[in-house]
Design a protein around this motif. Structure first.
Motif, mmCIF file in Angstrom:
data_model
loop_
_atom_site.group_PDB
_atom_site.id
_atom_site.type_symbol
_atom_site.label_atom_id
_atom_site.label_comp_id
_atom_site.label_asym_id
_atom_site.label_seq_id
_atom_site.Cartn_x
_atom_site.Cartn_y
_atom_site.Cartn_z
ATOM 1 N N SER A 1 47.454 71.150 60.977
ATOM 2 C CA SER A 1 48.451 72.209 61.248
ATOM 3 C C SER A 1 48.921 72.880 59.958
ATOM 4 C CB SER A 1 49.660 71.603 61.981
ATOM 5 O OG SER A 1 50.205 70.564 61.190
ATOM 6 N N SER A 2 48.363 72.440 58.822
ATOM 7 C CA SER A 2 48.818 73.043 57.561
ATOM 8 C C SER A 2 47.929 74.220 57.170
ATOM 9 C CB SER A 2 48.766 71.976 56.451
ATOM 10 O OG SER A 2 48.872 72.612 55.193
ATOM 11 N N ASP A 3 48.496 75.238 56.526
ATOM 12 C CA ASP A 3 47.632 76.322 56.032
ATOM 13 C C ASP A 3 47.271 76.091 54.558
ATOM 14 O OD1 ASP A 3 50.452 78.669 55.900
ATOM 15 O OD2 ASP A 3 50.030 76.752 54.898
ATOM 16 N N ASN A 4 47.547 74.900 54.061
ATOM 17 C CA ASN A 4 47.111 74.524 52.714
ATOM 18 C C ASN A 4 45.845 73.673 52.857
ATOM 19 O OD1 ASN A 4 46.927 73.651 50.032
ATOM 20 N ND2 ASN A 4 49.162 73.560 49.788
ATOM 21 N N TYR A 5 45.136 73.444 51.755
ATOM 22 C CA TYR A 5 43.974 72.542 51.885
ATOM 23 C C TYR A 5 44.034 71.401 50.891
ATOM 24 C CZ TYR A 5 41.855 74.679 47.739
ATOM 25 O OH TYR A 5 41.601 75.097 46.457
ATOM 26 N N LYS A 6 45.115 71.335 50.062
ATOM 27 C CA LYS A 6 45.233 70.237 49.084
ATOM 28 C C LYS A 6 46.345 69.280 49.547
ATOM 29 C CE LYS A 6 45.999 72.977 45.552
ATOM 30 N NZ LYS A 6 46.150 73.479 44.162
ATOM 31 N N PHE A 7 45.970 68.020 49.763
ATOM 32 C CA PHE A 7 46.923 67.073 50.350
ATOM 33 C C PHE A 7 47.052 65.812 49.498
ATOM 34 C CE2 PHE A 7 47.476 69.292 54.310
ATOM 35 C CZ PHE A 7 46.289 69.981 54.489
ATOM 36 N N LEU A 8 48.304 65.374 49.339
ATOM 37 C CA LEU A 8 48.574 64.054 48.766
ATOM 38 C C LEU A 8 48.909 63.148 49.942
ATOM 39 C CD1 LEU A 8 51.144 65.161 46.008
ATOM 40 C CD2 LEU A 8 48.722 64.578 45.623
ATOM 41 N N ILE A 9 48.127 62.106 50.167
ATOM 42 C CA ILE A 9 48.461 61.171 51.252
ATOM 43 C C ILE A 9 49.064 59.942 50.590
ATOM 44 C CG2 ILE A 9 47.583 59.821 53.191
ATOM 45 C CD1 ILE A 9 45.517 61.993 53.649
ATOM 46 N N ASP A 10 50.386 59.819 50.754
ATOM 47 C CA ASP A 10 51.209 58.866 49.997
ATOM 48 C C ASP A 10 51.383 57.565 50.785
ATOM 49 O OD1 ASP A 10 54.815 59.102 49.117
ATOM 50 O OD2 ASP A 10 53.383 57.433 48.999
ATOM 51 N N GLY A 11 50.987 56.435 50.170
ATOM 52 C CA GLY A 11 51.236 55.128 50.784
ATOM 53 C C GLY A 11 50.232 54.778 51.869
ATOM 54 N N PHE A 12 49.067 55.403 51.800
ATOM 55 C CA PHE A 12 47.990 55.145 52.766
ATOM 56 C C PHE A 12 46.654 55.402 52.073
ATOM 57 C CE2 PHE A 12 46.042 54.903 56.934
ATOM 58 C CZ PHE A 12 44.854 55.574 56.738
ATOM 59 N N PRO A 13 45.584 54.602 52.330
ATOM 60 C CA PRO A 13 45.512 53.453 53.227
ATOM 61 C C PRO A 13 46.104 52.200 52.605
ATOM 62 C CG PRO A 13 43.351 53.865 52.252
ATOM 63 C CD PRO A 13 44.272 54.924 51.727
ATOM 64 N N ARG A 14 46.636 51.353 53.470
ATOM 65 C CA ARG A 14 47.278 50.136 52.989
ATOM 66 C C ARG A 14 46.380 48.913 53.140
ATOM 67 N NH1 ARG A 14 52.388 52.324 52.407
ATOM 68 N NH2 ARG A 14 53.738 50.846 51.375
ATOM 69 N N CYS A 15 45.219 49.076 53.767
ATOM 70 C CA CYS A 15 44.297 47.937 53.954
ATOM 71 C C CYS A 15 42.917 48.505 54.273
ATOM 72 C CB CYS A 15 44.788 47.048 55.100
ATOM 73 S SG CYS A 15 44.856 47.900 56.685
ATOM 74 N N GLU A 16 41.911 47.627 54.281
ATOM 75 C CA GLU A 16 40.524 48.045 54.557
ATOM 76 C C GLU A 16 40.420 48.688 55.945
ATOM 77 O OE1 GLU A 16 38.901 48.362 51.617
ATOM 78 O OE2 GLU A 16 37.163 47.708 52.757
ATOM 79 N N GLU A 17 41.144 48.140 56.900
ATOM 80 C CA GLU A 17 41.068 48.675 58.263
ATOM 81 C C GLU A 17 41.586 50.115 58.298
ATOM 82 O OE1 GLU A 17 43.941 47.968 60.957
ATOM 83 O OE2 GLU A 17 42.711 48.748 62.587
ATOM 84 N N ASN A 18 42.674 50.389 57.558
ATOM 85 C CA ASN A 18 43.197 51.751 57.425
ATOM 86 C C ASN A 18 42.120 52.670 56.839
ATOM 87 O OD1 ASN A 18 46.715 51.546 56.319
ATOM 88 N ND2 ASN A 18 45.832 51.170 58.315
ATOM 89 N N ARG A 19 41.503 52.179 55.753
ATOM 90 C CA ARG A 19 40.530 53.002 55.025
ATOM 91 C C ARG A 19 39.367 53.368 55.938
ATOM 92 N NH1 ARG A 19 35.798 52.257 52.805
ATOM 93 N NH2 ARG A 19 35.680 50.003 53.081
ATOM 94 N N ILE A 20 38.843 52.381 56.654
ATOM 95 C CA ILE A 20 37.680 52.625 57.522
ATOM 96 C C ILE A 20 38.051 53.561 58.671
ATOM 97 C CG2 ILE A 20 36.082 51.474 59.127
ATOM 98 C CD1 ILE A 20 36.328 49.012 57.079
ATOM 99 N N ALA A 21 39.247 53.367 59.226
ATOM 100 C CA ALA A 21 39.683 54.236 60.334
ATOM 101 C C ALA A 21 39.771 55.690 59.848
ATOM 102 C CB ALA A 21 41.042 53.762 60.854
ATOM 103 N N PHE A 22 40.280 55.881 58.633
ATOM 104 C CA PHE A 22 40.390 57.248 58.100
ATOM 105 C C PHE A 22 39.004 57.886 58.006
ATOM 106 C CE2 PHE A 22 42.708 60.522 55.827
ATOM 107 C CZ PHE A 22 41.741 61.109 55.033
ATOM 108 N N GLU A 23 38.066 57.155 57.438
ATOM 109 C CA GLU A 23 36.720 57.703 57.245
ATOM 110 C C GLU A 23 36.066 58.009 58.586
ATOM 111 O OE1 GLU A 23 34.343 55.252 54.651
ATOM 112 O OE2 GLU A 23 35.874 55.277 53.081
#
Ligand SMILES: Nc1ncnc2c1ncn2[C@@H]1O[C@H](COP(=O)(O)OP(=O)(O)O)[C@@H](O)[C@H]1O
Ligand SMILES: O=c1ccn([C@@H]2O[C@H](COP(=O)(O)OP(=O)(O)O)[C@@H](O)[C@H]2O)c(=O)[nH]1
Ligand SMILES: [Mg+2]
Length: 248
Positions: A118-140
């Motif tokens: 929903s953002s009209d920007n394309y540069k993002f700081l994702i702060d405090g994530f991923p917190r574990c391997e499961e987070n990382r894999i889900a993101f990918e």
């Protein structure tokens, strides 16, 4: 001082079912040579002018992630997405997702995805994530790409405890018992994620001790370099990655 383990090459995850794949299939051969993606399928991340440029901002509780993100936003025009704030908003909104239970990775990622789309920007700081391997894999798997880089604030535990206990933001988790638990979670689960990206040469490690301005003086040259690489067209679209991704 900050250092980056090796040269950066943003790799798109090979997972074909990812959102980006649906969009990028429309990429023409010519489009692979430019930094702008053709306008593919309606909606979704790939329908934006450019691929999202994503920086994960990691570090223990109280290491200064939120404080430095605010300075990066002000100086370099990024969008700051704090996963913790997004989750707290969910809980406050009393939605199904936040009723006191531990939110599964997929839901956290979808909160982040919604903000990106929903953002009209394309540069993002994702702060405090991923917190574990499961987070990382889900993101990918859900977003269909890895972060372009990772910023890691390295801070001694006693300094983090001191800062969190003096952080009067009214957070129920800013107390000595919970901070000790969060530090255990950080070393057990967050550090392996940082190791993963360090091995991929994506991590900028910053010494988080010193005043907020002193720490930012280490952060500033990192983002100056990154912004130069984005405007040179390398970071947003790397032909070899797209060729591999597109031709597979
Ligand atoms: N370099 C610093 N020196 C001293 N205090 C800091 C520094 N950076 C942040 N703080 C303070 O420490 C607390 C935690 O900072 P914050 O940015 O919220 O960290 P995080 O998001 O990593 O938990 C806040 O009260 C903030 O004002
Ligand atoms: O992707 C995330 C981000 C945060 N949290 C939870 O939300 C809390 C606060 O996160 P935040 O990043 O706001 O804490 P900070 O590091 O800034 O103190 C964490 O301790 C986690 O329990 C989570 O479960 N998943
Ligand atoms: Mg924070």
């Amino acid at each position: 001082m900050w250092r980056r383990a090796a040269s950066l090459s943003p790799l798109l995850s090979p997972s074909k079912s990812s959102l980006l794949h649906q969009g990028l299939c429309r990429l023409t051969f010519w489009g692979a040579f430019t930094t702008d993606i053709m306008h593919p399928a309606k909606g979704g991340i790939a329908s934006k002018e450019k691929l999202p440029f994503i920086t994960f901002v990691l570090g223990g509780p109280g290491s200064g992630k939120g404080t430095q993100c605010a300075k990066i936003v002000e100086t370099f025009g990024y969008i700051h997405l704090s996963a913790g704030d997004l989750l707290r908003k969910e809980i406050a909104s009393n939605s199904e997702n936040g009723k006191g239970k531990i939110v599964p990775s997929g839901i956290t990622v979808k909160l982040i995805q919604k903000e990106i789309e929903s953002s009209d920007n394309y540069k993002f700081l994702i702060d405090g994530f991923p917190r574990c391997e499961e987070n990382r894999i889900a993101f990918e798997q859900i977003i269909g790409m890895e972060p372009n880089n990772v910023l890691f604030f390295d801070c001694p535990e006693d300094e983090m405890v001191k800062r969190v206990l003096s952080r009067n933001e009214g957070r129920v988790d800013d107390n000595i018992d919970t901070i000790k638990k969060r530090l255990k979670v950080f070393s057990a689960l967050n550090l392996p994620v940082i190791k993963h990206y360090t091995e991929k040469g994506k991590v900028y490690k910053v010494n988080a001790v010193g005043s907020a301005d002193e720490v930012f003086e280490q952060v500033r040259p990192i983002f100056t370099e990154v912004c130069n690489r984005i405007s040179a067209g390398f970071e947003v679209c790397d032909y070899n990655n797209f060729k591999r991704f597109w031709m597979d």
